[in-house]
Design a protein around this motif. Structure first.
Motif, PDB file in Angstrom:
ATOM      1  N   ILE A  25      67.097  99.308  29.249  1.00 42.32           N
ATOM      2  CA  ILE A  25      66.898  98.617  30.098  1.00 42.32           C
ATOM      3  C   ILE A  25      66.944  96.418  29.626  1.00 42.32           C
ATOM      4  O   ILE A  25      66.465  96.604  28.606  1.00 42.32           O
TER       5      ILE A  25
ATOM      6  N   PRO B  50      58.258  98.245  26.170  1.00 44.50           N
ATOM      7  CA  PRO B  50      59.467  97.000  25.325  1.00 44.50           C
ATOM      8  C   PRO B  50      59.498  97.517  24.062  1.00 44.50           C
ATOM      9  O   PRO B  50      59.090  98.140  23.412  1.00 44.50           O
TER      10      PRO B  50
ATOM     11  N   GLN C 200      58.123 105.665  32.745  1.00 47.60           N
ATOM     12  CA  GLN C 200      57.379 104.462  32.044  1.00 47.60           C
ATOM     13  C   GLN C 200      58.088 103.673  31.109  1.00 47.60           C
ATOM     14  O   GLN C 200      59.416 103.886  30.958  1.00 47.60           O
ATOM     15  N   HIS C 201      58.001 102.183  31.187  1.00 45.21           N
ATOM     16  CA  HIS C 201      58.735 101.157  30.415  1.00 45.21           C
ATOM     17  C   HIS C 201      57.975 100.666  29.193  1.00 45.21           C
ATOM     18  O   HIS C 201      56.789 100.949  29.393  1.00 45.21           O
TER      19      HIS C 201
ATOM     20  N   HIS D  33      63.735  96.226  27.550  1.00 47.50           N
ATOM     21  CA  HIS D  33      62.799  97.351  26.907  1.00 47.50           C
ATOM     22  C   HIS D  33      63.281  98.785  27.661  1.00 47.50           C
ATOM     23  O   HIS D  33      64.575  99.311  28.065  1.00 47.50           O
ATOM     24  N   MET D  34      62.750 100.062  27.374  1.00 45.44           N
ATOM     25  CA  MET D  34      62.833 101.568  27.433  1.00 45.44           C
ATOM     26  C   MET D  34      62.208 101.796  28.725  1.00 45.44           C
ATOM     27  O   MET D  34      61.197 102.318  28.937  1.00 45.44           O
ATOM     28  N   GLU D  35      62.773 102.855  29.520  1.00 42.30           N
ATOM     29  CA  GLU D  35      62.432 103.639  30.237  1.00 42.30           C
ATOM     30  C   GLU D  35      62.187 105.045  30.287  1.00 42.30           C
ATOM     31  O   GLU D  35      63.009 105.773  29.249  1.00 42.30           O
TER      32      GLU D  35
ATOM     33  N   HIS E 185      65.782 108.904  30.049  1.00 45.38           N
ATOM     34  CA  HIS E 185      66.027 107.623  29.445  1.00 45.38           C
ATOM     35  C   HIS E 185      66.450 106.894  29.671  1.00 45.38           C
ATOM     36  O   HIS E 185      67.854 107.285  30.270  1.00 45.38           O
ATOM     37  N   ARG E 186      66.462 105.230  29.451  1.00 45.79           N
ATOM     38  CA  ARG E 186      67.327 104.537  29.607  1.00 45.79           C
ATOM     39  C   ARG E 186      67.208 103.386  29.153  1.00 45.79           C
ATOM     40  O   ARG E 186      66.322 103.157  29.370  1.00 45.79           O
TER      41      ARG E 186
ATOM     42  N   LEU F 149      70.099 106.196  33.626  1.00 48.02           N
ATOM     43  CA  LEU F 149      68.953 107.509  33.478  1.00 48.02           C
ATOM     44  C   LEU F 149      69.834 108.260  33.640  1.00 48.02           C
ATOM     45  O   LEU F 149      70.921 108.906  34.207  1.00 48.02           O
TER      46      LEU F 149
ATOM     47  N   ASP G 253      63.619  90.387  27.227  1.00 42.12           N
ATOM     48  CA  ASP G 253      63.331  91.589  28.407  1.00 42.12           C
ATOM     49  C   ASP G 253      63.033  92.485  27.926  1.00 42.12           C
ATOM     50  O   ASP G 253      63.183  93.764  29.085  1.00 42.12           O
TER      51      ASP G 253
END
Length: 121
Positions: free
Chosen positions: A100, A82, A79-80, A73-75, A97-98, A53, A71
């Motif tokens: 995943i 898809p 918030q996650h 997604h981006m944080e 951001h990160r 992050l 599966d």
């Protein structure tokens, strides 16, 4: 980077020819950093499952998803979101951001990428 003659008004890059560098997300291949008149950079990034992050104080990034698992997604600020191939996300300065999950993305960065503008809480 493929080098056109000095008379050319274009630049060509083959990402397979660029060395990968570690980044908080995985491994990035960064293009056009040496093109003075281009205001940004273009990165092909292979995201690992352990992306860190982080945020940028000056940089705006646009992630364009080339490949990803179902599966992935981006944080974004907690918030996650898809992800799917063909989706793009613009990330303004200050957004934590990160990514995943494993994926391959194209990242457009304005202004030019600066590793000193990667911040971690």
């Amino acid at each position: 980077m493929l080098k056109p003659s000095h008379e050319c008004r274009y630049e060509i890059v083959d990402f397979d020819q660029l060395a990968g560098v570690p980044c908080p997300c995985g491994t990035a291949r960064r293009a056009f950093a040496d093109v003075e008149e281009f205001p940004g950079t273009l990165h092909q990034t292979e995201i690992s499952t352990a992306a860190r992050l982080h945020y940028h104080r000056r940089l705006t990034e646009v992630y364009y998803i080339l490949e990803c698992g179902p599966d992935a997604h981006m944080e974004l600020d907690g918030q996650h979101v898809p992800l799917a191939p063909g989706r793009a996300i613009m990330i303004r300065p200050g957004v934590r951001h990160r990514a995943i999950g494993k994926m391959k993305v194209l990242v457009v960065v304005f202004p030019k990428f600066d590793p000193a503008d990667e911040w971690f809480d």
